[in-house]
Design an enzyme around this catalytic site. Sequence first.
Site, PDB file in Angstrom:
ATOM      1  N   ARG A  51       0.885  -1.229   0.060  1.00 18.51           N
ATOM      2  CA  ARG A  51       0.055  -0.076   0.025  1.00 18.51           C
ATOM      3  C   ARG A  51       0.895   1.178   0.107  1.00 18.51           C
ATOM      4  O   ARG A  51       0.416   2.186  -0.651  1.00 18.51           O
ATOM      5  CB  ARG A  51      -1.044   0.081   1.241  1.00 18.51           C
ATOM      6  CG  ARG A  51      -1.706   1.323   1.638  1.00 18.51           C
ATOM      7  CD  ARG A  51      -2.610   1.155   2.534  1.00 18.51           C
ATOM      8  NE  ARG A  51      -3.372   2.633   2.795  1.00 18.51           N
ATOM      9  CZ  ARG A  51      -4.204   2.619   3.830  1.00 18.51           C
ATOM     10  NH1 ARG A  51      -4.698   1.821   4.421  1.00 18.51           N
ATOM     11  NH2 ARG A  51      -4.812   4.124   3.807  1.00 18.51           N
TER      12      ARG A  51
ATOM     13  N   CYS B 260     -18.723  -2.449   1.763  1.00 24.91           N
ATOM     14  CA  CYS B 260     -17.954  -1.429   1.950  1.00 24.91           C
ATOM     15  C   CYS B 260     -18.641  -0.636   3.409  1.00 24.91           C
ATOM     16  O   CYS B 260     -19.739  -0.715   3.537  1.00 24.91           O
ATOM     17  CB  CYS B 260     -17.988  -0.549   0.876  1.00 24.91           C
ATOM     18  SG  CYS B 260     -16.960   1.089   1.104  1.00 24.91           S
TER      19      CYS B 260
ATOM     20  N   HIS C 276     -17.118   3.178  -3.486  1.00 25.14           N
ATOM     21  CA  HIS C 276     -16.176   4.525  -3.237  1.00 25.14           C
ATOM     22  C   HIS C 276     -16.262   5.382  -4.445  1.00 25.14           C
ATOM     23  O   HIS C 276     -15.858   6.452  -4.867  1.00 25.14           O
ATOM     24  CB  HIS C 276     -14.676   4.304  -3.399  1.00 25.14           C
ATOM     25  CG  HIS C 276     -14.027   3.502  -2.144  1.00 25.14           C
ATOM     26  ND1 HIS C 276     -12.730   3.288  -1.754  1.00 25.14           N
ATOM     27  CD2 HIS C 276     -14.796   2.997  -1.126  1.00 25.14           C
ATOM     28  CE1 HIS C 276     -12.525   2.489  -0.904  1.00 25.14           C
ATOM     29  NE2 HIS C 276     -13.867   2.355  -0.333  1.00 25.14           N
TER      30      HIS C 276
ATOM     31  N   TYR D 102     -14.980   9.801  -0.870  1.00 23.93           N
ATOM     32  CA  TYR D 102     -13.943   9.514  -1.766  1.00 23.93           C
ATOM     33  C   TYR D 102     -14.292  10.587  -3.075  1.00 23.93           C
ATOM     34  O   TYR D 102     -13.392  10.615  -3.856  1.00 23.93           O
ATOM     35  CB  TYR D 102     -14.101   7.945  -2.211  1.00 23.93           C
ATOM     36  CG  TYR D 102     -13.285   7.277  -1.184  1.00 23.93           C
ATOM     37  CD1 TYR D 102     -12.082   6.952  -1.440  1.00 23.93           C
ATOM     38  CD2 TYR D 102     -14.178   6.785  -0.173  1.00 23.93           C
ATOM     39  CE1 TYR D 102     -11.552   6.059  -0.320  1.00 23.93           C
ATOM     40  CE2 TYR D 102     -13.432   5.881   0.836  1.00 23.93           C
ATOM     41  CZ  TYR D 102     -12.288   5.461   0.719  1.00 23.93           C
ATOM     42  OH  TYR D 102     -11.406   4.670   1.774  1.00 23.93           O
TER      43      TYR D 102
END
Length: 439
Positions: free
Chosen positions: A95, A171, A201, A254
Amino acid sequence: MEGLKIVTIGGGSSYTPELIEGFINRYDELPIRELWLVDIPEGKEKLETIGALAKRMVEKAGVPIDIHLTLDRKEALPGADFVTTQIRVGQLAARAKDEAIPLKYGVIGQETNGPGGLFKGLRTIPVILDICQDIEQLCPDAWLINFSNPAGMVTEAVLRYSNITRTVGLCNVPIGMRMGVAEMLDVDPSRVQIDFAGLNHMVYGLEVYVDGKIVTKKVLEMLSNGAGMTMKNIVDLGWEPDFIKGLEVLPCPYHRYYYQTSKMLEEEQKDDAEKGTRAQVVQQLEKDLFQLYRDPNLAIKPPQLEERGGAYYSDAACSLINSIYNDKHDIQPVNTRNNGAIASIPNDSAVEISCVITQEGPKPISVGDLPVPVRGLVQQIKSFERVSAEAAVTGDYHKALLAMTINPLVPSDTIAKKLLGEMLEAHQDYLPQFFTHAR
Protein backbone atom coordinates in the site's frame (compact mmCIF):
# COMPACT_ATOMS: atom_id res chain seq x y z
CA MET A 1 -24.82 -30.09 13.53
CA GLU A 2 -26.76 -27.10 14.84
CA GLY A 3 -25.42 -23.61 14.24
CA LEU A 4 -23.41 -21.84 11.58
CA LYS A 5 -19.85 -22.20 10.41
CA ILE A 6 -18.14 -18.98 9.32
CA VAL A 7 -14.66 -18.76 7.80
CA THR A 8 -12.80 -15.44 7.79
CA ILE A 9 -9.86 -15.30 5.36
CA GLY A 10 -7.49 -12.60 6.51
CA GLY A 11 -8.36 -13.41 10.11
CA GLY A 12 -5.18 -11.76 11.43
CA SER A 13 -6.49 -8.35 10.35
CA SER A 14 -6.64 -5.58 12.93
CA TYR A 15 -10.35 -5.25 12.07
CA THR A 16 -11.23 -8.78 13.22
CA PRO A 17 -12.10 -7.82 16.83
CA GLU A 18 -14.94 -5.69 15.43
CA LEU A 19 -16.18 -8.74 13.52
CA ILE A 20 -16.06 -10.84 16.70
CA GLU A 21 -17.95 -8.13 18.60
CA GLY A 22 -20.60 -8.03 15.86
CA PHE A 23 -21.10 -11.80 15.99
CA ILE A 24 -21.27 -11.79 19.81
CA ASN A 25 -23.88 -8.99 19.79
CA ARG A 26 -26.05 -10.91 17.31
CA TYR A 27 -25.60 -14.40 18.76
CA ASP A 28 -29.30 -14.77 19.66
CA GLU A 29 -30.21 -14.33 15.98
CA LEU A 30 -27.02 -15.69 14.44
CA PRO A 31 -26.07 -18.92 16.26
CA ILE A 32 -22.46 -19.39 15.17
CA ARG A 33 -21.05 -22.77 16.12
CA GLU A 34 -17.57 -22.39 14.60
CA LEU A 35 -15.55 -19.37 13.52
CA TRP A 36 -12.39 -20.18 11.60
CA LEU A 37 -9.76 -17.44 11.30
CA VAL A 38 -7.41 -18.08 8.36
CA ASP A 39 -4.22 -16.28 7.39
CA ILE A 40 -0.97 -16.80 5.50
CA PRO A 41 2.35 -17.87 7.10
CA GLU A 42 3.63 -14.25 7.08
CA GLY A 43 0.60 -13.32 9.20
CA LYS A 44 1.01 -16.16 11.74
CA GLU A 45 1.97 -13.96 14.70
CA LYS A 46 -0.90 -11.52 14.09
CA LEU A 47 -3.34 -14.40 13.62
CA GLU A 48 -2.32 -15.91 16.96
CA THR A 49 -2.68 -12.54 18.71
CA ILE A 50 -6.14 -11.95 17.19
CA GLY A 51 -7.17 -15.55 17.87
CA ALA A 52 -6.26 -15.28 21.55
CA LEU A 53 -8.20 -12.00 21.86
CA ALA A 54 -11.19 -13.51 20.01
CA LYS A 55 -11.27 -16.44 22.46
CA ARG A 56 -11.15 -14.04 25.44
CA MET A 57 -13.98 -11.94 23.94
CA VAL A 58 -16.17 -15.02 23.36
CA GLU A 59 -15.45 -16.34 26.85
CA LYS A 60 -16.24 -12.98 28.47
CA ALA A 61 -19.52 -12.77 26.52
CA GLY A 62 -20.47 -16.32 27.53
CA VAL A 63 -21.38 -17.45 24.01
CA PRO A 64 -20.48 -20.97 22.79
CA ILE A 65 -18.56 -20.01 19.63
CA ASP A 66 -15.56 -22.26 18.93
CA ILE A 67 -12.64 -20.24 17.52
CA HIS A 68 -10.24 -22.12 15.23
CA LEU A 69 -6.98 -20.78 13.75
CA THR A 70 -5.25 -22.11 10.64
CA LEU A 71 -2.77 -21.13 7.92
CA ASP A 72 -4.47 -23.54 5.49
CA ARG A 73 -7.81 -22.32 4.15
CA LYS A 74 -8.55 -25.76 2.66
CA GLU A 75 -8.66 -27.06 6.22
CA ALA A 76 -11.14 -24.35 7.20
CA LEU A 77 -13.56 -24.21 4.25
CA PRO A 78 -15.40 -27.58 4.20
CA GLY A 79 -18.97 -27.13 5.40
CA ALA A 80 -18.77 -23.35 5.70
CA ASP A 81 -22.04 -21.40 5.52
CA PHE A 82 -20.37 -18.01 5.03
CA VAL A 83 -16.86 -17.11 3.92
CA THR A 84 -15.65 -13.55 4.52
CA THR A 85 -12.54 -12.19 2.83
CA GLN A 86 -10.56 -9.27 4.23
CA ILE A 87 -7.15 -9.69 2.62
CA ARG A 88 -4.36 -7.22 1.80
CA VAL A 89 -2.02 -8.79 -0.75
CA GLY A 90 1.48 -7.41 -0.14
CA GLN A 91 0.33 -6.02 3.21
CA LEU A 92 0.87 -2.36 4.16
CA ALA A 93 4.30 -2.24 2.47
CA ALA A 94 2.55 -2.67 -0.90
CA ARG A 95 0.00 0.00 0.00
CA ALA A 96 2.84 2.40 0.83
CA LYS A 97 4.20 1.95 -2.71
CA ASP A 98 0.72 2.46 -4.20
CA GLU A 99 0.54 5.79 -2.39
CA ALA A 100 4.13 7.02 -2.82
CA ILE A 101 4.92 6.22 -6.46
CA PRO A 102 2.04 8.20 -8.06
CA LEU A 103 2.99 11.29 -6.02
CA LYS A 104 6.35 11.37 -7.86
CA TYR A 105 4.38 11.99 -11.06
CA GLY A 106 2.04 14.59 -9.59
CA VAL A 107 -0.81 12.07 -9.40
CA ILE A 108 -3.08 11.19 -6.43
CA GLY A 109 -1.61 8.26 -4.48
CA GLN A 110 -4.52 6.50 -2.79
CA GLU A 111 -5.15 2.87 -1.93
CA THR A 112 -8.44 2.35 -3.81
CA ASN A 113 -8.55 5.23 -6.33
CA GLY A 114 -6.40 6.03 -9.36
CA PRO A 115 -3.14 4.10 -9.89
CA GLY A 116 -3.16 2.74 -6.32
CA GLY A 117 -6.66 1.33 -6.77
CA LEU A 118 -5.63 -0.28 -10.06
CA PHE A 119 -2.63 -2.01 -8.50
CA LYS A 120 -4.50 -3.12 -5.41
CA GLY A 121 -7.00 -4.73 -7.79
CA LEU A 122 -4.27 -6.34 -9.92
CA ARG A 123 -2.74 -7.94 -6.81
CA THR A 124 -6.00 -8.89 -5.07
CA ILE A 125 -8.25 -10.27 -7.82
CA PRO A 126 -6.15 -13.37 -8.70
CA VAL A 127 -5.97 -14.36 -5.01
CA ILE A 128 -9.73 -13.88 -4.53
CA LEU A 129 -10.41 -15.97 -7.65
CA ASP A 130 -8.21 -18.76 -6.22
CA ILE A 131 -10.30 -18.61 -3.04
CA CYS A 132 -13.44 -18.82 -5.21
CA GLN A 133 -12.15 -22.05 -6.76
CA ASP A 134 -11.62 -23.54 -3.29
CA ILE A 135 -15.14 -22.47 -2.26
CA GLU A 136 -16.60 -24.12 -5.39
CA GLN A 137 -14.88 -27.39 -4.44
CA LEU A 138 -15.16 -27.40 -0.63
CA CYS A 139 -18.30 -25.43 0.31
CA PRO A 140 -20.26 -24.71 -2.88
CA ASP A 141 -23.37 -23.54 -1.00
CA ALA A 142 -21.50 -20.95 1.06
CA TRP A 143 -22.00 -17.21 0.69
CA LEU A 144 -18.82 -15.25 -0.13
CA ILE A 145 -18.90 -11.86 1.63
CA ASN A 146 -15.94 -9.81 0.40
CA PHE A 147 -14.70 -6.64 1.99
CA SER A 148 -11.20 -6.72 0.53
CA ASN A 149 -10.61 -3.50 -1.39
CA PRO A 150 -11.15 -2.40 -4.08
CA ALA A 151 -14.48 -4.07 -3.23
CA GLY A 152 -16.34 -3.01 -6.38
CA MET A 153 -13.62 -4.18 -8.73
CA VAL A 154 -13.25 -7.45 -6.80
CA THR A 155 -17.03 -8.06 -6.97
CA GLU A 156 -16.91 -7.31 -10.71
CA ALA A 157 -14.17 -9.92 -11.15
CA VAL A 158 -15.92 -12.59 -9.03
CA LEU A 159 -19.19 -12.14 -10.98
CA ARG A 160 -17.39 -12.18 -14.34
CA TYR A 161 -14.56 -14.69 -13.90
CA SER A 162 -15.74 -17.26 -11.33
CA ASN A 163 -18.69 -19.63 -10.99
CA ILE A 164 -19.61 -18.21 -7.59
CA THR A 165 -23.11 -16.73 -7.69
CA ARG A 166 -23.64 -16.38 -3.93
CA THR A 167 -21.34 -13.39 -3.50
CA VAL A 168 -21.75 -9.90 -2.07
CA GLY A 169 -19.22 -7.08 -1.84
CA LEU A 170 -19.28 -4.82 1.17
CA CYS A 171 -17.97 -1.36 2.02
CA ASN A 172 -18.11 0.84 5.10
CA VAL A 173 -18.61 4.11 3.17
CA PRO A 174 -22.44 4.02 2.99
CA ILE A 175 -22.79 3.18 6.70
CA GLY A 176 -20.26 5.92 7.46
CA MET A 177 -22.35 8.38 5.41
CA ARG A 178 -25.50 7.40 7.30
CA MET A 179 -23.69 7.89 10.62
CA GLY A 180 -22.37 11.24 9.37
CA VAL A 181 -25.84 12.45 8.37
CA ALA A 182 -27.25 11.32 11.73
CA GLU A 183 -24.54 13.31 13.51
CA MET A 184 -25.21 16.40 11.35
CA LEU A 185 -28.94 16.23 12.14
CA ASP A 186 -28.39 15.17 15.76
CA VAL A 187 -30.66 12.12 15.45
CA ASP A 188 -30.19 8.42 16.14
CA PRO A 189 -28.71 6.64 13.06
CA SER A 190 -31.60 4.15 13.11
CA ARG A 191 -33.92 6.99 12.03
CA VAL A 192 -31.83 7.80 8.93
CA GLN A 193 -32.29 6.05 5.59
CA ILE A 194 -30.42 6.90 2.37
CA ASP A 195 -31.15 5.71 -1.17
CA PHE A 196 -27.66 4.74 -2.35
CA ALA A 197 -26.67 4.17 -5.97
CA GLY A 198 -23.39 4.15 -7.89
CA LEU A 199 -20.18 2.18 -7.47
CA ASN A 200 -17.86 1.29 -4.62
CA HIS A 201 -16.12 4.48 -3.40
CA MET A 202 -18.19 6.24 -6.08
CA VAL A 203 -21.63 5.99 -4.47
CA TYR A 204 -24.16 8.80 -4.14
CA GLY A 205 -27.04 9.38 -1.75
CA LEU A 206 -29.93 10.11 -4.11
CA GLU A 207 -32.41 10.82 -1.31
CA VAL A 208 -31.99 11.16 2.45
CA TYR A 209 -34.83 10.39 4.88
CA VAL A 210 -35.42 10.83 8.59
CA ASP A 211 -38.37 8.82 9.92
CA GLY A 212 -39.44 8.28 6.31
CA LYS A 213 -39.55 12.01 5.44
CA ILE A 214 -37.25 13.38 2.72
CA VAL A 215 -34.60 15.74 4.16
CA THR A 216 -32.16 15.74 1.22
CA LYS A 217 -32.24 19.51 0.65
CA LYS A 218 -31.67 20.22 4.33
CA VAL A 219 -28.66 17.86 4.46
CA LEU A 220 -27.14 19.34 1.29
CA GLU A 221 -27.68 22.85 2.68
CA MET A 222 -25.84 21.87 5.88
CA LEU A 223 -23.06 20.26 3.85
CA SER A 224 -22.66 23.39 1.72
CA ASN A 225 -22.55 25.50 4.89
CA GLY A 226 -19.56 23.65 6.27
CA ALA A 227 -21.02 20.63 8.09
CA GLY A 228 -18.40 17.89 8.01
CA MET A 229 -18.87 14.34 6.76
CA THR A 230 -15.76 12.31 6.04
CA MET A 231 -13.70 9.32 7.22
CA LYS A 232 -10.53 8.92 9.28
CA ASN A 233 -8.44 8.33 6.15
CA ILE A 234 -9.79 11.23 4.04
CA VAL A 235 -9.10 14.86 4.93
CA ASP A 236 -12.22 17.03 5.22
CA LEU A 237 -11.66 20.04 2.96
CA GLY A 238 -15.29 21.08 3.01
CA TRP A 239 -17.15 21.60 -0.26
CA GLU A 240 -17.67 24.57 -2.56
CA PRO A 241 -21.26 25.51 -1.53
CA ASP A 242 -22.48 26.37 -5.03
CA PHE A 243 -21.14 23.06 -6.36
CA ILE A 244 -23.15 21.08 -3.79
CA LYS A 245 -26.26 23.11 -4.64
CA GLY A 246 -25.79 22.23 -8.30
CA LEU A 247 -25.04 18.54 -7.65
CA GLU A 248 -28.34 17.99 -5.76
CA VAL A 249 -27.27 14.54 -4.49
CA LEU A 250 -25.11 13.56 -1.52
CA PRO A 251 -21.49 12.79 -2.50
CA CYS A 252 -19.38 10.26 -0.61
CA PRO A 253 -16.05 11.21 1.01
CA TYR A 254 -14.06 9.58 -1.83
CA HIS A 255 -15.61 11.97 -4.35
CA ARG A 256 -13.15 14.55 -3.09
CA TYR A 257 -10.46 12.82 -5.14
CA TYR A 258 -12.45 13.53 -8.32
CA TYR A 259 -14.10 16.88 -7.58
CA GLN A 260 -11.22 18.40 -5.55
CA THR A 261 -8.25 16.66 -7.21
CA SER A 262 -5.69 19.47 -7.01
CA LYS A 263 -6.46 20.26 -3.37
CA MET A 264 -6.37 16.58 -2.37
CA LEU A 265 -3.05 16.16 -4.19
CA GLU A 266 -1.60 19.15 -2.31
CA GLU A 267 -2.76 17.66 1.00
CA GLU A 268 -1.20 14.29 0.14
CA GLN A 269 2.11 15.89 -0.87
CA LYS A 270 2.18 17.94 2.35
CA ASP A 271 1.34 14.89 4.49
CA ASP A 272 3.94 12.79 2.69
CA ALA A 273 6.62 15.39 3.43
CA GLU A 274 5.58 15.83 7.08
CA LYS A 275 4.56 12.37 8.30
CA GLY A 276 4.73 9.95 5.38
CA THR A 277 1.96 8.29 3.38
CA ARG A 278 -1.31 7.11 4.94
CA ALA A 279 0.09 3.56 4.84
CA GLN A 280 2.98 4.63 7.07
CA VAL A 281 0.55 6.28 9.51
CA VAL A 282 -1.57 3.10 9.51
CA GLN A 283 1.52 0.95 10.15
CA GLN A 284 2.02 2.84 13.42
CA LEU A 285 -1.70 2.61 14.27
CA GLU A 286 -1.60 -1.14 13.65
CA LYS A 287 1.52 -1.51 15.76
CA ASP A 288 -0.24 0.28 18.64
CA LEU A 289 -3.42 -1.79 18.17
CA PHE A 290 -1.57 -5.11 18.25
CA GLN A 291 0.24 -3.97 21.39
CA LEU A 292 -3.22 -3.52 22.95
CA TYR A 293 -4.47 -6.83 21.55
CA ARG A 294 -1.61 -8.71 23.22
CA ASP A 295 -2.77 -7.61 26.69
CA PRO A 296 -4.10 -10.84 28.30
CA ASN A 297 -6.60 -8.75 30.29
CA LEU A 298 -8.21 -7.24 27.18
CA ALA A 299 -11.46 -9.05 26.34
CA ILE A 300 -13.36 -6.41 24.31
CA LYS A 301 -12.85 -4.50 21.07
CA PRO A 302 -10.72 -1.48 22.07
CA PRO A 303 -12.15 1.94 21.07
CA GLN A 304 -8.82 2.83 19.43
CA LEU A 305 -9.78 0.55 16.51
CA GLU A 306 -12.10 3.29 15.24
CA GLU A 307 -9.03 5.41 14.41
CA ARG A 308 -8.50 3.08 11.45
CA GLY A 309 -10.25 4.21 8.27
CA GLY A 310 -12.43 1.12 8.10
CA ALA A 311 -14.67 1.65 11.11
CA TYR A 312 -18.08 -0.07 10.72
CA TYR A 313 -16.78 -2.50 8.05
CA SER A 314 -17.17 -5.56 10.20
CA ASP A 315 -20.43 -4.41 11.74
CA ALA A 316 -21.83 -4.03 8.22
CA ALA A 317 -20.66 -7.59 7.46
CA CYS A 318 -22.35 -9.00 10.55
CA SER A 319 -25.60 -7.19 9.70
CA LEU A 320 -25.50 -8.54 6.13
CA ILE A 321 -24.84 -12.14 7.24
CA ASN A 322 -27.60 -11.84 9.83
CA SER A 323 -30.09 -10.56 7.24
CA ILE A 324 -29.27 -13.29 4.69
CA TYR A 325 -29.44 -16.04 7.33
CA ASN A 326 -32.71 -14.75 8.82
CA ASP A 327 -34.29 -13.67 5.51
CA LYS A 328 -34.91 -10.23 7.03
CA HIS A 329 -35.93 -8.29 3.92
CA ASP A 330 -34.34 -5.15 5.37
CA ILE A 331 -32.53 -2.58 3.20
CA GLN A 332 -28.73 -2.41 3.08
CA PRO A 333 -26.31 -0.92 0.54
CA VAL A 334 -24.03 -3.61 -0.95
CA ASN A 335 -22.03 -4.43 -4.07
CA THR A 336 -23.95 -6.85 -6.25
CA ARG A 337 -24.94 -7.55 -9.86
CA ASN A 338 -26.85 -4.59 -11.30
CA ASN A 339 -29.66 -6.58 -12.97
CA GLY A 340 -31.17 -3.41 -14.43
CA ALA A 341 -31.36 -1.44 -11.18
CA ILE A 342 -29.23 1.40 -12.61
CA ALA A 343 -30.26 1.90 -16.22
CA SER A 344 -27.00 3.51 -17.34
CA ILE A 345 -24.78 0.60 -16.14
CA PRO A 346 -24.64 -2.83 -17.88
CA ASN A 347 -26.95 -5.39 -16.28
CA ASP A 348 -24.13 -7.88 -15.64
CA SER A 349 -21.82 -5.37 -13.91
CA ALA A 350 -21.29 -4.88 -10.20
CA VAL A 351 -22.84 -1.78 -8.65
CA GLU A 352 -23.13 -0.44 -5.11
CA ILE A 353 -26.80 0.09 -4.40
CA SER A 354 -29.47 -0.15 -1.73
CA CYS A 355 -30.88 -3.69 -1.75
CA VAL A 356 -33.54 -5.72 0.00
CA ILE A 357 -31.56 -8.48 1.75
CA THR A 358 -33.15 -11.94 1.58
CA GLN A 359 -32.04 -15.54 2.10
CA GLU A 360 -31.53 -15.63 -1.68
CA GLY A 361 -29.22 -12.65 -1.43
CA PRO A 362 -29.51 -8.93 -2.22
CA LYS A 363 -32.35 -7.68 -4.46
CA PRO A 364 -31.29 -4.29 -5.88
CA ILE A 365 -33.84 -1.49 -5.63
CA SER A 366 -34.27 0.04 -9.07
CA VAL A 367 -33.43 3.75 -9.40
CA GLY A 368 -33.67 4.10 -13.20
CA ASP A 369 -31.01 6.34 -14.70
CA LEU A 370 -28.54 8.11 -12.46
CA PRO A 371 -28.89 11.92 -12.55
CA VAL A 372 -27.12 13.42 -15.58
CA PRO A 373 -24.54 15.37 -13.46
CA VAL A 374 -23.10 12.15 -11.96
CA ARG A 375 -23.83 9.58 -14.65
CA GLY A 376 -20.75 10.13 -16.80
CA LEU A 377 -18.23 9.89 -13.97
CA VAL A 378 -19.83 6.68 -12.68
CA GLN A 379 -19.74 5.17 -16.18
CA GLN A 380 -16.08 6.16 -16.61
CA ILE A 381 -15.13 4.48 -13.31
CA LYS A 382 -17.13 1.39 -14.30
CA SER A 383 -15.13 1.21 -17.55
CA PHE A 384 -11.96 1.50 -15.47
CA GLU A 385 -13.10 -1.34 -13.16
CA ARG A 386 -14.04 -3.61 -16.06
CA VAL A 387 -10.74 -3.15 -17.90
CA SER A 388 -8.74 -3.41 -14.65
CA ALA A 389 -10.42 -6.71 -13.75
CA GLU A 390 -9.65 -8.08 -17.22
CA ALA A 391 -6.01 -7.00 -16.87
CA ALA A 392 -5.77 -8.67 -13.44
CA VAL A 393 -7.06 -11.98 -14.81
CA THR A 394 -5.14 -12.02 -18.09
CA GLY A 395 -1.89 -10.28 -17.14
CA ASP A 396 -2.29 -8.23 -20.33
CA TYR A 397 0.08 -5.23 -20.17
CA HIS A 398 -1.91 -3.29 -22.77
CA LYS A 399 -5.16 -3.70 -20.84
CA ALA A 400 -3.39 -2.51 -17.67
CA LEU A 401 -2.09 0.55 -19.53
CA LEU A 402 -5.57 1.22 -20.91
CA ALA A 403 -7.06 0.98 -17.40
CA MET A 404 -4.43 3.33 -16.00
CA THR A 405 -5.02 5.85 -18.78
CA ILE A 406 -8.84 5.93 -18.67
CA ASN A 407 -8.87 6.56 -14.92
CA PRO A 408 -9.79 10.23 -14.50
CA LEU A 409 -7.06 10.80 -11.90
CA VAL A 410 -4.29 10.03 -14.44
CA PRO A 411 -3.67 13.02 -16.73
CA SER A 412 -2.21 11.38 -19.86
CA ASP A 413 -1.18 8.15 -21.58
CA THR A 414 2.50 9.18 -21.27
CA ILE A 415 2.32 9.53 -17.49
CA ALA A 416 0.17 6.38 -17.34
CA LYS A 417 2.88 4.39 -19.12
CA LYS A 418 5.66 5.65 -16.83
CA LEU A 419 3.55 4.99 -13.76
CA LEU A 420 2.58 1.52 -14.95
CA GLY A 421 6.19 0.56 -15.62
CA GLU A 422 7.47 1.70 -12.24
CA MET A 423 4.56 0.18 -10.30
CA LEU A 424 4.77 -3.16 -12.13
CA GLU A 425 8.45 -3.31 -11.21
CA ALA A 426 7.75 -2.35 -7.58
CA HIS A 427 5.05 -5.02 -7.18
CA GLN A 428 6.63 -7.74 -9.32
CA ASP A 429 6.54 -10.33 -6.52
CA TYR A 430 2.72 -10.10 -6.35
CA LEU A 431 2.00 -9.83 -10.08
CA PRO A 432 3.33 -13.03 -11.70
CA GLN A 433 0.61 -12.85 -14.37
CA PHE A 434 2.38 -9.84 -15.96
CA PHE A 435 5.82 -11.39 -16.03
CA THR A 436 5.04 -14.73 -17.68
CA HIS A 437 3.72 -13.11 -20.90
CA ALA A 438 5.72 -11.47 -23.65
CA ARG A 439 4.50 -7.94 -24.32
